[in-house]
Write an enzyme that holds these catalytic residues in place. Structure first.
Site, PDB file in Angstrom:
ATOM      1  N   GLU A   1       0.746  -0.737  -0.014  1.00 34.95           N
ATOM      2  CA  GLU A   1       0.235  -0.712  -0.137  1.00 34.95           C
ATOM      3  C   GLU A   1       0.850   1.245   0.070  1.00 34.95           C
ATOM      4  O   GLU A   1       1.930   1.514   0.972  1.00 34.95           O
ATOM      5  CB  GLU A   1      -1.124   0.143   0.987  1.00 34.95           C
ATOM      6  CG  GLU A   1      -2.090  -1.380   1.355  1.00 34.95           C
ATOM      7  CD  GLU A   1      -1.952  -0.971   3.087  1.00 34.95           C
ATOM      8  OE1 GLU A   1      -3.679  -1.362   2.794  1.00 34.95           O
ATOM      9  OE2 GLU A   1      -2.081  -0.873   3.692  1.00 34.95           O
ATOM     10  N   CYS A   2       0.720   2.581  -0.844  1.00 36.82           N
ATOM     11  CA  CYS A   2       1.082   3.073  -0.781  1.00 36.82           C
ATOM     12  C   CYS A   2       3.226   3.282  -1.073  1.00 36.82           C
ATOM     13  O   CYS A   2       3.410   2.929  -2.083  1.00 36.82           O
ATOM     14  CB  CYS A   2       0.588   4.703  -0.027  1.00 36.82           C
ATOM     15  SG  CYS A   2       0.838   6.530  -0.614  1.00 36.82           S
ATOM     16  N   GLY A   3       3.734   3.825   0.244  1.00 33.29           N
ATOM     17  CA  GLY A   3       4.466   3.434   0.642  1.00 33.29           C
ATOM     18  C   GLY A   3       5.072   1.973   0.153  1.00 33.29           C
ATOM     19  O   GLY A   3       6.570   1.636  -0.310  1.00 33.29           O
TER      20      GLY A   3
END
Length: 463
Positions: free
Chosen positions: A335-337
């Site tokens: 997720e994201c990072g």
């Protein structure tokens, strides 16, 4: 009636509660909430704190201040039944419940005011009064009269310049919304920030302790705590949404979770759900550990890989371990990072490019203060899961996504969702309790393994 007495045969529990809101972001809500939580804790009280909306950083700070876990409450992302159950659980043990709002109290759909109204929690308004006096009273009068389904207890005047400044505000306020406390302008109380919000609590733990206690001392002289503890108990009913017997099973599954300074955007609710479904959680650090712990599935959450890009690139042993995990066909959620970590490279704010995992083609780079955020639903092959996006990076050269997030209030496609083998990668942060069955399938043994794209119109979104 005591704070924890049952209200009716349905099992509702009563507890004093207050919703801490503001006319806008940046008014000092978290500073005041943390100071109030620490003051209550210093007095031997049990205070349970909640944060409105999809926020990771404020709950870290509030958890340290209160000494208790902090959950997110969001009517859209989590749902009313989930929010009601979490409040009910907190009411069984707390002397006081604090709910910190998000943005301005009437901003968003649903807003902080919507949440307060739904559960009949009275609101306390924190306002940065620097540069105004009687105008603060006018703003309070307007806020108090804007909706008739919310009750505003009064004002906490933050960044008050002097005793005379306080008097001018207090004299101008209507009797219905009195000045309950003022916090003098003090750099030793304010919480430090950076590009996605507050600095992570774990990075400045000792400094936060000084700020919490300074804030608690400032509020102690205001007699605010005794007023809040004397509020009539608010009844919170159980809903049973966290009944383990009603949840899908992850019994026997071991899930490895990256958790360190680079990967820390983790909802406690997500961890609680995985454990309630029977999963064993094993935490590790991509920054310092050399291998993923023995496990059946892997979660790479969001965080700040852009700050620690060099260290992540230097830990080639960990990179090799995660690549082997991927090649073994085990499920991975990034997720994201975590998505940025899975790309071939990441360019930080200083223009330095660092080699990442290379599980997905493409590269990420940071783009200053402009970013993307908003509530979206991830239409995964396992089922729809609600969540949100909040990032200031761009991923380019990525493969065709299998889907895009559905925005809460806009028809344009949202964040891309990638699937390669059993890797699911996206900028979206998922709220697992929104669809436990989908998350059980994603981390379980029957995750669809496909990188075939779902036909969608070309997106002009953030990616």
């Amino acid at each position: 009636m005591s704070a924890h007495d049952s209200f009716d045969g349905a099992g509702a529990i009563g507890c004093p509660a207050v919703f801490i809101a503001a006319p806008a972001s940046g008014q000092g809500k978290t500073t005041v909430t943390a100071a109030l939580a620490r003051l209550l804790r210093n007095q031997g009280k049990v205070v349970r704190v909640f944060k409105t909306g999809p926020d990771y950083l404020d709950p870290q700070v509030l958890e340290q201040a209160s000494g208790q876990p902090v959950d997110q409450l969001d009517l859209w992302m989590a749902g009313e039944e989930y929010c009601r159950q979490r409040l009910h659980v907190a009411a069984r043990e707390a002397d006081l419940i604090l709910v910190e709002g998000a943005m301005g109290l009437f901003d968003g759909e649903p807003s902080s005011a919507d949440l307060a109204a739904r559960f009949n929690i009275p609101m306390l308004v924190v306002m940065d009064v620097k540069g105004m006096a009687q105008t603060a009273a006018a703003l309070m009068a307007g806020l108090a009269g804007f909706r008739d389904d919310v009750r505003i207890l009064g004002l906490v005047a933050n960044n008050c310049g002097s005793r005379r400044h306080r008097e001018l505000i207090e004299e101008a306020l209507p009797e219905s919304v009195p000045l309950l406390a003022s916090v003098a302008r003090n750099a030793d109380i304010a919480l430090p920030e950076r590009h996605l919000g507050l600095v992570q609590a774990a990075e400045i733990r000792d400094d936060l302790e000084i700020r919490f206690n300074a804030g608690a001392k400032a509020l102690e002289a205001e007699d605010l705590v005794s007023r809040l503890l004397a509020l009539p108990p608010v009844p919170f009913e159980p809903t049973g949404v966290d009944d383990p017997e009603a949840l899908p099973s992850l019994h026997g599954r071991v899930i490895a979770i990256a958790r360190d300074a680079a990967f820390s955007f983790i909802y406690q609710a997500n961890l609680d759900l995985l454990e309630a479904m029977g999963a064993e959680l094993r935490f590790f650090s991509p920054l310092v550990d050399r291998a993923v712990p023995p496990s059946d599935a892997l979660w790479l959450p969001g965080g700040y890989p852009e700050i620690y890009g060099a260290r992540l690139a230097e830990n080639t042993a960990m990179q090799a371990s995660i690549r082997a995990f991927y090649e073994a066909g085990k499920p991975i959620l990034a997720e994201c990072g975590g998505l940025l970590y899975c790309l071939e490279g990441l360019t930080d704010y200083d223009g330095r490019t660092h080699a990442m995992l290379g599980l997905l083609p493409g590269a990420g780079w940071m783009r200053g203060r402009r970013g993307c955020q908003g509530m979206q639903t991830a239409d995964l092959p396992e089922g729809p899961v609600r969540g949100h996006a909040h990032h200031r990076s761009v991923a380019e050269g990525t493969p065709e996504p299998i889907a895009h997030g559905r925005r809460q209030r806009h028809p344009a496609p949202g964040e891309a969702i990638f699937r390669r083998r059993r890797l699911t990668a996206t900028y979206l942060h998922l709220f697992f309790p929104n669809n436990p069955a989908a998350m059980a399938r994603l981390f379980g043994v029957d995750t669809p393994a496909t990188d075939t794209a779902i036909e969608l119109k070309e997106s002009q979104g953030c990616n």
